[in-house]
Design an enzyme around this catalytic site. Structure first.
Site, PDB file in Angstrom:
ATOM      1  N   LYS A  46     -54.272 -34.958 -10.640  1.00  0.00           N
ATOM      2  CA  LYS A  46     -54.255 -33.511 -10.403  1.00  0.00           C
ATOM      3  C   LYS A  46     -53.688 -33.162  -9.029  1.00  0.00           C
ATOM      4  O   LYS A  46     -53.316 -32.019  -8.782  1.00  0.00           O
ATOM      5  CB  LYS A  46     -55.651 -32.914 -10.574  1.00  0.00           C
ATOM      6  CG  LYS A  46     -56.103 -32.902 -12.028  1.00  0.00           C
ATOM      7  CD  LYS A  46     -57.430 -32.172 -12.193  1.00  0.00           C
ATOM      8  CE  LYS A  46     -57.853 -32.108 -13.649  1.00  0.00           C
ATOM      9  NZ  LYS A  46     -58.329 -33.403 -14.180  1.00  0.00           N
TER      10      LYS A  46
HETATM   11  C1  LIG Z   1     -58.227 -33.689 -15.574  1.00  0.00           C
HETATM   12  C2  LIG Z   1     -58.274 -35.127 -15.948  1.00  0.00           C
HETATM   13  C3  LIG Z   1     -57.860 -35.584 -17.233  1.00  0.00           C
HETATM   14  C4  LIG Z   1     -57.437 -34.642 -18.327  1.00  0.00           C
HETATM   15  O1  LIG Z   1     -56.188 -34.030 -18.080  1.00  0.00           O
HETATM   16  P1  LIG Z   1     -55.748 -32.741 -18.914  1.00  0.00           P
HETATM   17  O2  LIG Z   1     -54.501 -32.271 -18.283  1.00  0.00           O
HETATM   18  O3  LIG Z   1     -56.874 -31.756 -18.785  1.00  0.00           O
HETATM   19  O4  LIG Z   1     -55.561 -33.188 -20.336  1.00  0.00           O
HETATM   20  C5  LIG Z   1     -57.859 -36.954 -17.476  1.00  0.00           C
HETATM   21  N1  LIG Z   1     -58.274 -37.831 -16.546  1.00  0.00           N
HETATM   22  C6  LIG Z   1     -58.693 -37.434 -15.319  1.00  0.00           C
HETATM   23  C7  LIG Z   1     -59.152 -38.455 -14.347  1.00  0.00           C
HETATM   24  C8  LIG Z   1     -58.707 -36.080 -14.980  1.00  0.00           C
HETATM   25  O5  LIG Z   1     -59.140 -35.697 -13.761  1.00  0.00           O
END
Ligand SMILES: *Cc1c(COP(=O)(O)O)cnc(C)c1O
Length: 434
Positions: free
Chosen positions: A107
């Protein structure tokens, strides 16, 4: 380039408006009107480009109409100041490690890009932009760190008291400056409700410019397409790019949707797999053609505990609502906590590669679904130390905490305690706006 709403009931807007609004007024998600297909020569030479160079080329195709090339280049280069290496885990199975950024999760990419883009769009405004973000852990840390020190923007992170891990908490409560952490006496849903109420509060919106920073925002989810190009480039360098399958551990489906955008821009990937934990809404949609959201279930891979993935609307839009086309290009998988733990342990003991619970879903789906002649890359979305308690218990070990995480843990926690009552949150924001 204009952006339309997936609900088709509000006007098309510019990139700037789409970023500042987050959600369209008709509650749909913004989508770019066109997707430029990159030149064949771009993919032919991609293995000799750096991550920043190829991302800038992709960014120009996506955002080039709206931002001057030099400014866009600076935004992309500042965002991607860390690598996303591909590491071999098993025969024909590779991990795209997306955890080398400031908060050790994928993210970071979207959050940093959004912070810089918002700063850019707001550079000549006098009025402060206030980002409200509700978090159950990972989103808050990525957003807070992405926006730290960006001029003209203040971030309020709302998190449920006692319900985030100590490592997660220190990643957004120790920063200070333009980041305020609000410790809400309630659960995650209360935090989300407070944020939603604030967006609908006309009087408050007259006093403060408010925006959101979750993956519904185009500035957060679209830049995630960059590292799919980088995955392909790295596989091409080792001669493994033919019949490439990409597997994405998915919750809100922002990450995989960005990968699908890259594919529509010409990225030569054969097919995708969306790996879920026990929250199997998309998996069921693929099997039945029926989308039925459910309340989320708590799992070991908690960043994927989503019962009604927001970016599903974007996937429908990309494939003109054709279930046949979606199911023909994306396959699914769903795993229980038991299966996640067993996979993580088995992979660690046999190969020495330590997965996190989210990556474990991706790895397992490739092992089960890869066909002869195919090569697979799964996205390792977070560093295993972010889920230290679960991972330690599964492998019976003591995962080392990277220095970057330890540094956060040495900071001093600063947060404002509030009840889950909207009136208290509102009073607090009114006070802040003075
Ligand atoms: C947010 C997150 C996900 C999921 O990603 P999306 O874009 O919501 O599908 C998977 N793994 C981790 C570690 C995350 O922080």
């Amino acid at each position: 380039m204009k952006y339309y709403s997936t609900n088709h009931n509000s006007a098309k807007v510019t990139l700037r408006e789409a970023v500042l609004r987050g959600l369209a007024p008709d509650r749909g998600l913004y989508m770019p009107e066109r997707l430029e297909v990159m030149d064949k020569s771009f993919f032919a030479g991609i293995d000799s480009m750096t991550f920043q160079e190829m991302s800038f080329a992709a960014a120009q195709a996506l955002f080039g109409d709206d931002i001057l090339a030099d400014d866009l280049k600076r935004i992309v280069y500042d965002t991607l100041s860390f690598e996303t290496p591909v590491v071999k885990v098993d025969e024909n199975i590779y991990s795209l490690e997306l955890f080398h950024g400031p908060t050790l999760a994928f993210k970071d990419v979207g959050a940093r890009f959004m912070a810089r883009l918002l700063g850019y769009f707001n550079r000549e405004e006098k009025e402060l932009v206030n980002v409200l973000v509700a978090t159950s852990g990972d989103t808050g840390s990525a957003v807070a760190n992405g926006f730290l020190g960006v001029e003209g923007i203040h971030v309020y992170v709302l998190y449920p008291k006692g319900k985030v891990t100590p490592i997660q908490e220190c990643q957004f409560t120790t920063l200070g400056r333009n980041i305020t952490a609000l410790e809400i006496d309630g659960v995650f849903d209360d935090c989300q409700a407070l944020v939603k109420n604030a967006f609908m509060d006309a009087e408050l919106n007259k006093r403060m410019k408010l925006t959101s920073a979750n993956s519904i925002n185009v500035a957060r989810f679209l830049p995630q397409s960059f590292y799919y190009f980088n995955a392909y480039a790295q596989m091409k360098r080792i001669g493994k790019e033919r019949e490439l399958v990409i597997c994405v551990p998915s919750g809100n489906f922002g990450n995989i949707t960005a990968g699908l955008f890259a594919w529509f821009m010409g990225l030569p990937v054969k097919r995708f797999i969306a790996a879920n934990n026990a929250n199997d809404i998309f998996f069921n949609y693929l099997k039945t053609g029926i989308y039925s959201p459910k309340p989320s279930i708590q799992t070991l891979a908690n960043a994927m505990d989503v019962g009604d993935p927001s970016n599903f609307a974007r996937i429908l839009a990309l494939y003109n609502h054709s279930h046949k086309d979606i199911a023909g290009h994306i396959s699914g998988a769903a795993y229980s906590d038991e299966q996640i733990a067993q996979t993580l342990k088995e992979c660690y003991e046999r190969t020495g590669y330590l997965l996190d619970p989210h990556g474990a879903c991706g790895y397992r789906a490739l092992r089960e679904q890869l066909k002869a002649g195919e090569c697979g890359v799964f996205l390792e979305t977070a560093h295993p130390a972010k889920f230290k308690d679960s991972v330690d218990a599964i492998i019976g070990g003591d995962v080392e905490i990277p220095a970057r995480l330890q540094a956060f843990m040495k900071g001093v926690k600063q947060s404002v305690g509030l009840s889950s009552d909207y009136a208290d949150f509102r009073d607090f924001l009114f006070e802040e706006s003075k």
